[in-house]
Design a protein around this motif. Structure first.
Motif, PDB file in Angstrom:
ATOM      1  N   GLY A 103      57.356-114.437 -54.779  1.00  0.00           N
ATOM      2  CA  GLY A 103      58.146-113.412 -54.103  1.00  0.00           C
ATOM      3  C   GLY A 103      57.486-112.902 -52.833  1.00  0.00           C
ATOM      4  N   THR A 104      56.174-112.710 -52.883  1.00  0.00           N
ATOM      5  CA  THR A 104      55.447-112.241 -51.701  1.00  0.00           C
ATOM      6  C   THR A 104      55.531-113.256 -50.578  1.00  0.00           C
ATOM      7  OG1 THR A 104      53.935-110.961 -53.077  1.00  0.00           O
ATOM      8  CG2 THR A 104      53.188-111.487 -50.853  1.00  0.00           C
ATOM      9  N   ASN A 105      55.400-114.525 -50.907  1.00  0.00           N
ATOM     10  CA  ASN A 105      55.510-115.565 -49.890  1.00  0.00           C
ATOM     11  C   ASN A 105      56.919-115.601 -49.307  1.00  0.00           C
ATOM     12  OD1 ASN A 105      54.528-117.682 -48.281  1.00  0.00           O
ATOM     13  ND2 ASN A 105      55.310-119.195 -49.718  1.00  0.00           N
ATOM     14  N   GLY A 106      57.922-115.410 -50.135  1.00  0.00           N
ATOM     15  CA  GLY A 106      59.290-115.382 -49.632  1.00  0.00           C
ATOM     16  C   GLY A 106      59.542-114.210 -48.696  1.00  0.00           C
ATOM     17  N   VAL A 107      59.065-113.031 -49.071  1.00  0.00           N
ATOM     18  CA  VAL A 107      59.240-111.854 -48.210  1.00  0.00           C
ATOM     19  C   VAL A 107      58.413-112.002 -46.936  1.00  0.00           C
ATOM     20  CG1 VAL A 107      58.936-109.345 -48.059  1.00  0.00           C
ATOM     21  CG2 VAL A 107      59.848-110.368 -50.139  1.00  0.00           C
ATOM     22  N   ARG A 108      57.239-112.625 -47.036  1.00  0.00           N
ATOM     23  CA  ARG A 108      56.426-112.892 -45.836  1.00  0.00           C
ATOM     24  C   ARG A 108      57.207-113.759 -44.856  1.00  0.00           C
ATOM     25  NH1 ARG A 108      53.833-117.008 -43.710  1.00  0.00           N
ATOM     26  NH2 ARG A 108      54.436-118.325 -45.461  1.00  0.00           N
ATOM     27  N   VAL A 128      51.496-104.067 -45.738  1.00  0.00           N
ATOM     28  CA  VAL A 128      52.086-103.277 -46.824  1.00  0.00           C
ATOM     29  C   VAL A 128      52.525-104.206 -47.955  1.00  0.00           C
ATOM     30  CG1 VAL A 128      54.056-101.816 -47.436  1.00  0.00           C
ATOM     31  CG2 VAL A 128      52.768-101.355 -45.349  1.00  0.00           C
ATOM     32  N   LEU A 129      53.147-105.318 -47.604  1.00  0.00           N
ATOM     33  CA  LEU A 129      53.575-106.293 -48.607  1.00  0.00           C
ATOM     34  C   LEU A 129      52.392-106.825 -49.403  1.00  0.00           C
ATOM     35  CD1 LEU A 129      55.730-108.263 -49.817  1.00  0.00           C
ATOM     36  CD2 LEU A 129      55.123-109.813 -47.935  1.00  0.00           C
ATOM     37  N   PHE A 130      51.330-107.235 -48.727  1.00  0.00           N
ATOM     38  CA  PHE A 130      50.166-107.792 -49.420  1.00  0.00           C
ATOM     39  C   PHE A 130      49.479-106.735 -50.281  1.00  0.00           C
ATOM     40  CE2 PHE A 130      49.797-110.926 -45.665  1.00  0.00           C
ATOM     41  CZ  PHE A 130      50.743-111.748 -46.242  1.00  0.00           C
ATOM     42  N   ALA A 131      49.382-105.511 -49.778  1.00  0.00           N
ATOM     43  CA  ALA A 131      48.760-104.431 -50.563  1.00  0.00           C
ATOM     44  C   ALA A 131      49.569-104.163 -51.835  1.00  0.00           C
ATOM     45  CB  ALA A 131      48.650-103.167 -49.716  1.00  0.00           C
TER      46      ALA A 131
END
Length: 159
Positions: A98-103, A122-125
């Motif tokens: 999910g994080t990779n997709g939002v990135r 913010v996403l990674f944190a």
């Protein structure tokens, strides 16, 4: 007779097909990382399908179904290292996927470098906090804590 208005080219290209310099992003070639991220999305998606359908099968189809899911069910399931690592793999892969997709979405839609940078920070944190907290919950979950005598589930020896 009126003519239809001319449809302009997308903002990122000029009439000649070249990328407009005002829309070029800073940074060098990222081809190998983006290829690895693309491959990770495909492979993690396949593994996640297996993990999620296994999770749903055990939780919803085996035993009493959804009516059997309670504190005792989770406690019994997480008493097994197999299910701890199953749920851990599901948590980690889902968060990374999910994080990779939002990135990727941030890279596509955030135009300014500073905005893109802070959105990704913010996403990674948030992803790191959720992965750490989820991992701690899975491995430190104790349904029958030592020294507690009241308010314990029926299956605890002190209850």
């Amino acid at each position: 007779m009126t003519t239809a208005p001319e449809i302009r080219e997308p903002r990122s290209t000029t009439v000649t097909g070249r990328i407009d310099p005002s829309y070029k992003r800073s940074g060098g070639p990222k081809g190998s990382f983006e290829m690895a991220a693309w491959l990770f999305m495909r492979l993690s998606g396949i593994v996640l399908v297996v993990l999620i359908f296994g999770h749903l099968t055990v939780n919803l189809l085996v035993g009493k179904g959804v009516h059997g899911i309670d504190f005792g069910f989770v406690a019994g399931k997480w008493a097994s290292p197999f299910w701890q690592f199953w749920d851990l793999a599901m948590l980690w892969l889902a968060m990374l996927h999910g994080t990779n997709g939002v990135r990727t979405i941030i890279n596509d839609y955030a135009e300014r470098d500073a905005v893109r940078f802070w959105l990704k920070m913010v996403l990674f944190a948030a992803a790191i906090v959720i992965v750490i907290l989820g991992t701690l919950v899975i491995f430190t979950f104790d349904p029958c804590p030592q020294g507690v005598t009241t308010g314990l589930p029926d299956f605890c020896p002190a209850a």
